[in-house]
Design an enzyme around this catalytic site. Structure first.
Site, PDB file in Angstrom:
ATOM      1  N   GLU A 119       9.902  -7.900  -3.746  1.00 23.36           N
ATOM      2  CA  GLU A 119       9.933  -9.081  -2.943  1.00 23.36           C
ATOM      3  C   GLU A 119      10.868  -8.893  -1.723  1.00 23.36           C
ATOM      4  O   GLU A 119      11.478  -9.683  -1.548  1.00 23.36           O
ATOM      5  CB  GLU A 119      10.427 -10.440  -3.608  1.00 23.36           C
ATOM      6  CG  GLU A 119       9.813 -10.360  -5.101  1.00 23.36           C
ATOM      7  CD  GLU A 119       8.443 -10.715  -5.330  1.00 23.36           C
ATOM      8  OE1 GLU A 119       7.871 -11.124  -4.069  1.00 23.36           O
ATOM      9  OE2 GLU A 119       7.682 -10.462  -6.353  1.00 23.36           O
ATOM     10  N   THR A 174      13.474  -5.382  -0.352  1.00 23.50           N
ATOM     11  CA  THR A 174      14.309  -4.755  -0.835  1.00 23.50           C
ATOM     12  C   THR A 174      15.618  -5.341  -0.443  1.00 23.50           C
ATOM     13  O   THR A 174      15.728  -6.256   0.596  1.00 23.50           O
ATOM     14  CB  THR A 174      14.514  -3.194  -0.360  1.00 23.50           C
ATOM     15  OG1 THR A 174      14.636  -3.242   0.985  1.00 23.50           O
ATOM     16  CG2 THR A 174      13.080  -2.396  -0.783  1.00 23.50           C
ATOM     17  N   ALA A 231       2.666   1.267   3.261  1.00 25.98           N
ATOM     18  CA  ALA A 231       2.704  -0.096   3.634  1.00 25.98           C
ATOM     19  C   ALA A 231       3.762  -1.018   2.661  1.00 25.98           C
ATOM     20  O   ALA A 231       2.893  -1.379   1.797  1.00 25.98           O
ATOM     21  CB  ALA A 231       1.862  -1.001   4.264  1.00 25.98           C
ATOM     22  N   GLU A 245       1.023  -1.089   0.087  1.00 21.61           N
ATOM     23  CA  GLU A 245      -0.067  -0.010   0.034  1.00 21.61           C
ATOM     24  C   GLU A 245       0.875   1.273   0.076  1.00 21.61           C
ATOM     25  O   GLU A 245       2.140   1.147   0.222  1.00 21.61           O
ATOM     26  CB  GLU A 245      -0.918   0.069   1.123  1.00 21.61           C
ATOM     27  CG  GLU A 245      -2.018  -1.010   1.522  1.00 21.61           C
ATOM     28  CD  GLU A 245      -2.473  -1.325   2.622  1.00 21.61           C
ATOM     29  OE1 GLU A 245      -2.510  -0.268   3.331  1.00 21.61           O
ATOM     30  OE2 GLU A 245      -3.289  -2.187   2.927  1.00 21.61           O
ATOM     31  N   GLY A 268      29.182   2.119 -23.740  1.00 25.34           N
ATOM     32  CA  GLY A 268      29.460   3.707 -23.535  1.00 25.34           C
ATOM     33  C   GLY A 268      28.002   4.411 -23.922  1.00 25.34           C
ATOM     34  O   GLY A 268      26.948   3.976 -23.465  1.00 25.34           O
ATOM     35  N   GLY A 269      28.091   5.324 -25.119  1.00 26.56           N
ATOM     36  CA  GLY A 269      26.775   6.075 -25.441  1.00 26.56           C
ATOM     37  C   GLY A 269      25.812   5.291 -25.906  1.00 26.56           C
ATOM     38  O   GLY A 269      24.543   5.431 -25.735  1.00 26.56           O
ATOM     39  N   ARG A 323      33.502  -3.680 -31.045  1.00 24.97           N
ATOM     40  CA  ARG A 323      33.968  -2.260 -31.004  1.00 24.97           C
ATOM     41  C   ARG A 323      35.707  -1.784 -30.843  1.00 24.97           C
ATOM     42  O   ARG A 323      36.321  -2.105 -30.191  1.00 24.97           O
ATOM     43  CB  ARG A 323      33.417  -1.662 -29.893  1.00 24.97           C
ATOM     44  CG  ARG A 323      33.522   0.020 -29.380  1.00 24.97           C
ATOM     45  CD  ARG A 323      32.739   0.814 -30.495  1.00 24.97           C
ATOM     46  NE  ARG A 323      33.124   2.179 -29.934  1.00 24.97           N
ATOM     47  CZ  ARG A 323      32.823   3.188 -30.890  1.00 24.97           C
ATOM     48  NH1 ARG A 323      32.229   2.861 -31.977  1.00 24.97           N
ATOM     49  NH2 ARG A 323      32.877   4.484 -30.415  1.00 24.97           N
TER      50      ARG A 323
HETATM   51  C1  LIG Z   1       7.877  -2.772 -10.323  1.00 26.94           C
HETATM   52  C2  LIG Z   1       7.272  -3.166  -9.066  1.00 26.94           C
HETATM   53  C3  LIG Z   1       6.211  -4.106  -8.974  1.00 26.94           C
HETATM   54  C4  LIG Z   1       5.657  -4.229  -7.738  1.00 26.94           C
HETATM   55  N1  LIG Z   1       4.779  -5.333  -7.690  1.00 26.94           N
HETATM   56  C5  LIG Z   1       4.166  -5.542  -6.581  1.00 26.94           C
HETATM   57  C6  LIG Z   1       3.106  -6.905  -6.280  1.00 26.94           C
HETATM   58  O1  LIG Z   1       2.901  -7.188  -7.505  1.00 26.94           O
HETATM   59  N2  LIG Z   1       2.405  -6.548  -5.270  1.00 26.94           N
HETATM   60  C7  LIG Z   1       2.866  -5.994  -4.182  1.00 26.94           C
HETATM   61  O2  LIG Z   1       2.006  -6.090  -3.255  1.00 26.94           O
HETATM   62  N3  LIG Z   1       3.756  -5.056  -4.084  1.00 26.94           N
HETATM   63  C8  LIG Z   1       4.353  -4.765  -5.138  1.00 26.94           C
HETATM   64  N4  LIG Z   1       5.535  -3.844  -5.275  1.00 26.94           N
HETATM   65  C9  LIG Z   1       5.707  -3.175  -4.494  1.00 26.94           C
HETATM   66  C10 LIG Z   1       7.154  -3.505  -3.504  1.00 26.94           C
HETATM   67  O3  LIG Z   1       6.987  -4.715  -2.883  1.00 26.94           O
HETATM   68  C11 LIG Z   1       7.459  -2.573  -2.807  1.00 26.94           C
HETATM   69  O4  LIG Z   1       7.698  -1.368  -3.408  1.00 26.94           O
HETATM   70  C12 LIG Z   1       8.884  -2.912  -1.768  1.00 26.94           C
HETATM   71  O5  LIG Z   1       8.116  -3.844  -0.922  1.00 26.94           O
HETATM   72  C13 LIG Z   1       9.257  -1.595  -1.138  1.00 26.94           C
HETATM   73  O6  LIG Z   1       8.161  -1.110  -0.493  1.00 26.94           O
HETATM   74  P1  LIG Z   1       8.145   0.654  -0.785  1.00 26.94           P
HETATM   75  O7  LIG Z   1       8.391   1.020  -1.943  1.00 26.94           O
HETATM   76  O8  LIG Z   1       7.214   1.287   0.029  1.00 26.94           O
HETATM   77  O9  LIG Z   1       9.570   1.180  -0.413  1.00 26.94           O
HETATM   78  P2  LIG Z   1       9.974   1.564   1.488  1.00 26.94           P
HETATM   79  O10 LIG Z   1       9.445   0.458   2.349  1.00 26.94           O
HETATM   80  O11 LIG Z   1       9.444   2.969   1.939  1.00 26.94           O
HETATM   81  O12 LIG Z   1      11.582   1.868   1.505  1.00 26.94           O
HETATM   82  C14 LIG Z   1      12.180   2.721   1.058  1.00 26.94           C
HETATM   83  C15 LIG Z   1      13.861   2.521   1.355  1.00 26.94           C
HETATM   84  O13 LIG Z   1      13.912   2.309   2.687  1.00 26.94           O
HETATM   85  C16 LIG Z   1      14.416   1.582   2.964  1.00 26.94           C
HETATM   86  N5  LIG Z   1      14.188   0.553   4.123  1.00 26.94           N
HETATM   87  C17 LIG Z   1      12.858   0.311   4.810  1.00 26.94           C
HETATM   88  N6  LIG Z   1      12.923  -0.001   5.867  1.00 26.94           N
HETATM   89  C18 LIG Z   1      14.210  -0.310   6.269  1.00 26.94           C
HETATM   90  C19 LIG Z   1      14.867  -0.916   7.434  1.00 26.94           C
HETATM   91  N7  LIG Z   1      14.081  -1.333   8.343  1.00 26.94           N
HETATM   92  N8  LIG Z   1      16.031  -0.753   7.314  1.00 26.94           N
HETATM   93  C20 LIG Z   1      16.868  -0.465   6.484  1.00 26.94           C
HETATM   94  N9  LIG Z   1      16.318   0.137   5.374  1.00 26.94           N
HETATM   95  C21 LIG Z   1      14.992   0.097   5.254  1.00 26.94           C
HETATM   96  C22 LIG Z   1      14.211   0.271   1.722  1.00 26.94           C
HETATM   97  O14 LIG Z   1      15.036  -0.825   1.815  1.00 26.94           O
HETATM   98  C23 LIG Z   1      14.359   1.319   0.688  1.00 26.94           C
HETATM   99  O15 LIG Z   1      15.586   1.448   0.147  1.00 26.94           O
HETATM  100  C24 LIG Z   1       6.137  -3.597  -6.726  1.00 26.94           C
HETATM  101  C25 LIG Z   1       6.889  -2.444  -6.722  1.00 26.94           C
HETATM  102  C26 LIG Z   1       7.646  -2.192  -7.850  1.00 26.94           C
HETATM  103  C27 LIG Z   1       8.576  -1.146  -7.967  1.00 26.94           C
END
Ligand SMILES: Cc1cc2nc3c(=O)[nH]c(=O)nc-3n(C[C@H](O)[C@H](O)[C@H](O)COP(=O)(O)OP(=O)(O)OC[C@H]3O[C@@H](n4cnc5c(N)ncnc54)[C@H](O)[C@@H]3O)c2cc1C
Length: 379
Positions: free
Chosen positions: A356, A358, A126, A123, A332-333, A260
């Site tokens: 899945e 970060t 979340a 979300e 490169g470019g 290249r």
């Molecule tokens: C292309 C794409 C496809 C996706 N598909 C799905 C999907 O099918 N279903 C679904 O449910 N979600 C999906 N997502 C969501 C994805 O799972 C989330 O983007 C991901 O879990 C990270 O959450 P956030 O973007 O809110 O980042 P945040 O949680 O806000 O994190 C931002 C940064 O803070 C860091 N951070 C956060 N907490 C900590 C901590 N405790 N310690 C250290 N660092 C921290 C993170 O590592 C990151 O670098 C998708 C996202 C993308 C970009």
């Protein structure tokens, strides 16, 4: 599954990937995965690759599924993402966690690709902290009523079934929600860095009534038991996706370095370029072996499979990003130009470090495991 059948599936995947390769850049540009691609995957039975044969799936073992993911992911990340989401996150999870009644209702359709599934956890507020979702459910007679909004849901634009994680206070639960249920609204999201053809969308639930039988596994276990299982499967897929992108970038890099010329010689003879190639070869080989190790443990249903999958996902996505970046450097470019595949590989690789869980979240889990497994606790 027999060795012969396994070999046939992988041979099919290679031939399918060959046809897919020239089209992948268009999918990315048009932000759309054409129906015929999904239909061909469905006809081949690949959308039910990891679902047991008893439920209409292929019953492919984890190692073969990994290879399949690599073959397809090497040419098109968005097509590979359909396997990650539909097959790993949804179908495989339901086959592990749903009641037989719920499996009968949905699993054969998911395995055959008659219906497409997506996974709705994240979300706006979340993400990494997936257990803090606020999409709510409340029981009313023989239905659960869902309200809230999900964001970043891959394939929500075309999915028929949504595996949704919702909260009632501290009790997180998972539900299968059908697309046509009144109160569901899908809002496409465009302009993403990568995975552009994955029909990603946000999804609003307004008094969406879900039959009680569509609760997966029971009240209060939607995160611990269902979402975590989904992520276990999804991370394995992403680990192989990293190998796929890294391998594709390596091949582009080598090919270009040997063609290249600058300063009167092929750039591949410069030792600083050779260093990038050597690192790529070494790291991709290591990533592939970590994936295979995780795959073997998964096949044996070993307890360590979860952590080894996290390790494989973390390493492989890091490697993919590094190798794709080096491939851009070698070109490169031209590496910055969409007429060359490495530009797309570079964008796709970055996504793997975010989805899945970060890389930072993987690091936290791996460090925690490290302390438990390796501290000598003297004194
Ligand atoms: C292309 C794409 C496809 C996706 N598909 C799905 C999907 O099918 N279903 C679904 O449910 N979600 C999906 N997502 C969501 C994805 O799972 C989330 O983007 C991901 O879990 C990270 O959450 P956030 O973007 O809110 O980042 P945040 O949680 O806000 O994190 C931002 C940064 O803070 C860091 N951070 C956060 N907490 C900590 C901590 N405790 N310690 C250290 N660092 C921290 C993170 O590592 C990151 O670098 C998708 C996202 C993308 C970009």
């Amino acid at each position: 599954m027999t060795e012969r059948r396994r070999a046939d599936v992988l041979a099919w995947a290679r031939s399918f990937a060959e046809g897919l390769a020239p089209r992948a850049a268009d999918f990315d540009r048009n932000e759309r995965l054409p129906r015929d691609v999904i239909e061909r995957l469905a006809e081949a039975g690949v959308l039910g690759a990891t679902v047991p044969t008893a439920w209409g799936g292929m019953g492919l073992d984890p190692l073969a599924y990994g290879e399949l993911t690599e073959v397809i992911g090497k040419v098109c990340s968005s097509t590979r993402a359909l396997l990650t989401v539909h097959t790993s996150l949804v179908a495989e999870t339901l086959s592990d966690r749903a009641s037989d009644r719920l499996k009968r209702k949905y699993l054969p359709d998911l395995a055959s690709g008659t219906r497409i599934g997506c996974f709705a956890l994240s979300e706006a507020e979340a993400g990494s902290d997936g257990a803090s979702v606020t999409t709510s459910y409340v029981r009313k007679g023989d239905v659960f009523v869902l309200n809230g909004r999900k964001k970043w849901i891959s394939f929500a634009g075309i999915a028929d079934l949504f595996l949704v994680i919702a909260a009632d206070g501290d009790a997180l639960s998972a539900f299968v929600v059908e697309r046509e249920t009144p109160g569901m609204e899908i809002h496409p999201m465009t302009g993403l860095l990568g995975n552009r053809a994955t029909h990603i969308a946000s999804v609003t639930f307004t008094n969406v009534e879900v039959p009680a039988e569509n609760l997966v596994a029971g009240i209060g276990v939607g995160f611990s038991f269902v979402a975590n299982t989904a992520l276990f499967h999804g991370r394995y897929s992403i680990a192989w996706a990293g190998v796929a992108i890294g391998q594709a970038a390596l091949e582009e890099m080598c090919d270009y370095a040997l063609r290249r010329e600058q300063f009167g010689v092929k750039i591949g003879t410069h030792q600083l370029v050779q260093r990038m190639v050597a690192d790529a070869v070494t790291n991709i080989g290591a990533a592939r072996e970590l994936c295979r190790h995780a795959g073997r443990l998964r096949g044996d249903r070993a307890a360590d499979a979860v952590m080894q999958t996290n390790i494989a996902k973390y390493f492989s996505s890091t490697v993919a990003q590094r190798v794709a970046s080096d491939a851009v450097q070698v070109l490169g470019g031209n590496g910055c130009w969409s007429r060359f595949p490495v530009e797309r590989l570079f964008r796709e690789a970055k996504i793997l470090e975010i989805i899945e869980g970060t890389s930072q979240l993987q690091q936290l889990m791996i460090a925690d495991y490290g302390y438990k497994a390796f501290a000598r606790r003297t004194g």
